[in-house]
Design a protein around this motif. Structure first.
Motif, mmCIF file in Angstrom:
data_model
loop_
_atom_site.group_PDB
_atom_site.id
_atom_site.type_symbol
_atom_site.label_atom_id
_atom_site.label_comp_id
_atom_site.label_asym_id
_atom_site.label_seq_id
_atom_site.Cartn_x
_atom_site.Cartn_y
_atom_site.Cartn_z
ATOM 1 N N ALA A 51 0.828 -1.207 0.000
ATOM 2 C CA ALA A 51 0.000 0.000 0.000
ATOM 3 C C ALA A 51 0.861 1.256 0.000
ATOM 4 O O ALA A 51 0.538 2.251 -0.660
ATOM 5 N N VAL A 52 1.972 1.221 0.725
ATOM 6 C CA VAL A 52 2.892 2.368 0.719
ATOM 7 C C VAL A 52 3.475 2.565 -0.678
ATOM 8 O O VAL A 52 3.586 3.700 -1.170
ATOM 9 N N ARG A 53 3.844 1.480 -1.332
ATOM 10 C CA ARG A 53 4.331 1.569 -2.714
ATOM 11 C C ARG A 53 3.281 2.220 -3.610
ATOM 12 O O ARG A 53 3.596 3.053 -4.468
ATOM 13 N N GLN A 54 2.020 1.855 -3.412
ATOM 14 C CA GLN A 54 0.931 2.413 -4.215
ATOM 15 C C GLN A 54 0.832 3.924 -4.018
ATOM 16 O O GLN A 54 0.655 4.679 -4.983
ATOM 17 N N VAL A 55 0.968 4.381 -2.791
ATOM 18 C CA VAL A 55 0.923 5.821 -2.520
ATOM 19 C C VAL A 55 2.077 6.530 -3.217
ATOM 20 O O VAL A 55 1.888 7.569 -3.877
ATOM 21 N N LEU A 56 3.280 5.978 -3.107
ATOM 22 C CA LEU A 56 4.447 6.606 -3.730
ATOM 23 C C LEU A 56 4.319 6.634 -5.250
ATOM 24 O O LEU A 56 4.681 7.629 -5.892
ATOM 25 N N GLU A 57 3.811 5.566 -5.821
ATOM 26 C CA GLU A 57 3.634 5.527 -7.281
ATOM 27 C C GLU A 57 2.595 6.540 -7.736
ATOM 28 O O GLU A 57 2.763 7.196 -8.766
ATOM 29 N N THR A 58 1.533 6.697 -6.967
ATOM 30 C CA THR A 58 0.496 7.670 -7.312
ATOM 31 C C THR A 58 1.044 9.097 -7.205
ATOM 32 O O THR A 58 0.712 9.970 -8.021
ATOM 33 N N LEU A 59 1.891 9.324 -6.214
ATOM 34 C CA LEU A 59 2.526 10.636 -6.063
ATOM 35 C C LEU A 59 3.595 10.881 -7.123
ATOM 36 O O LEU A 59 4.032 12.022 -7.314
ATOM 37 N N GLU A 60 4.043 9.813 -7.779
ATOM 38 C CA GLU A 60 5.107 9.876 -8.777
ATOM 39 C C GLU A 60 6.407 10.414 -8.166
ATOM 40 O O GLU A 60 7.110 11.230 -8.755
ATOM 41 N N VAL A 61 6.704 9.928 -6.969
ATOM 42 C CA VAL A 61 7.954 10.311 -6.299
ATOM 43 C C VAL A 61 8.664 9.044 -5.815
ATOM 44 O O VAL A 61 9.018 8.915 -4.653
ATOM 45 N N THR A 62 8.851 8.115 -6.732
ATOM 46 C CA THR A 62 9.551 6.874 -6.395
ATOM 47 C C THR A 62 11.066 7.029 -6.444
ATOM 48 O O THR A 62 11.800 6.112 -6.101
ATOM 49 N N ASP A 63 11.551 8.192 -6.852
ATOM 50 C CA ASP A 63 12.986 8.466 -6.910
ATOM 51 C C ASP A 63 13.573 8.412 -5.499
ATOM 52 O O ASP A 63 13.128 9.141 -4.601
ATOM 53 N N ALA A 64 14.570 7.557 -5.303
ATOM 54 C CA ALA A 64 15.163 7.383 -3.975
ATOM 55 C C ALA A 64 15.905 8.623 -3.502
ATOM 56 O O ALA A 64 16.255 8.721 -2.320
ATOM 57 N N ASP A 65 16.164 9.589 -4.395
ATOM 58 C CA ASP A 65 16.833 10.813 -3.976
ATOM 59 C C ASP A 65 15.905 11.764 -3.223
ATOM 60 O O ASP A 65 16.364 12.705 -2.577
#
Length: 273
Positions: A51-65
């Motif tokens: 679910a956390v991955r889903q939130v990050l993907e929706t925010l489009e901020v999966t960049d580890a930086d």
């Protein structure tokens, strides 16, 4: 991350929902819409991670930086969750921070959800520039608490579990917002329960300020004026966004363990300038 970062992602994991947004670290504003997904039934670690991955993907901020902070409803010590409030018992004694870092492929900064809400109000809200002892309470499914003394957070207080004399249920079972809904209480009847709770905290700790958070704080005018206390009591500025904002602010601390100590010490130094 570097100290020059101007934005970070905050994720707030709760018993019913997982929320996240990108936050401006200069003033605590949300830079994106708040994304919310339901907490998976049973709230087992693998499902919560998904679910956390889903939130990050929706925010489009999966960049580890992009710095990431995570708030979680448990006592958190050295990245390990030592309790489980409205999530699976699997989390008790679980190396949660390592689990999320491995699962997300990035560094994170991880802390108790009420403590993180306290950081948000300390840096950007009702507790900003307030000296002495501030007690933040979040009134929701339970009662979360954060204790801040002269700008320094004392982590993992569990003051929602204080007990009334000759009463089987703890404070949060008696006085949380969920108790108001469960027992179908009017505002004045609920305020009588809150009166006992805040008077007890006042007696035990002699605070200089109470800050009341949680979604119900948007209705503060309906119940705070009904309380008779010696201590000033005010609604939180950031309400249900405090976990997101505080988790993002926590990501400012560029090292761990001790990230929570680093940020609160930094905030304390600011308060003395």
């Amino acid at each position: 991350m570097t100290k020059s970062a101007t934005a970070a992602v905050g994720i707030d994991i709760g018993g019913t929902g997982i929320k996240g947004a990108l936050v401006d670290l200069s003033d605590g504003r949300l830079l994106t819409d708040r994304i919310k997904v339901p907490t998976p039934k049973g709230a087992e670690p693998d499902d919560v991670l998904g679910a956390v991955r889903q939130v990050l993907e929706t925010l489009e901020v999966t960049d580890a930086d992009v710095p990431l902070g995570v708030a979680f409803p448990a006592i958190v010590k050295n990245g390990r969750t030592m309790s489980a409030a409205n999530v699976a018992q699997t989390w008790i004694g679980f190396e949660a921070e390592d689990f999320f870092e491995e699962g997300l492929g990035r560094d994170i900064h991880f802390a108790n959800d009420a403590d993180v809400a306290g950081v948000a109000e300390l840096r950007y809200g009702a507790a900003q520039d307030r000296n002495g002892l501030v007690l933040l309470t979040t009134l929701g499914t339970g009662i979360g608490t954060a204790m801040i003394y002269n700008g320094v957070l004392i982590p993992n207080t569990e003051l929602g579990h204080l007990h009334r004399a000759n009463h089987k249920r703890d404070a949060e079972a008696w006085a949380a917002y969920s108790a108001m809904e469960r027992d179908e209480l009017a505002w004045d009847a609920w305020a009588e329960r809150l009166q006992w709770y805040y008077s007890h905290l006042e007696f035990l700790f002699s605070p200089d300020l109470f800050v009341v958070g949680g979604g119900v704080s948007k209705h503060a005018d309906k119940f705070l004026p009904l309380l008779d206390l010696q201590t000033e009591i005010v609604p939180a500025v950031h309400r249900n966004n405090a976990g997101i904002i505080g988790a993002a602010a926590l990501a400012l601390a560029g090292e761990k363990p001790g990230a929570l100590d680093s940020i609160t010490e930094d905030l304390a130094s600011r308060s003395t300038r």
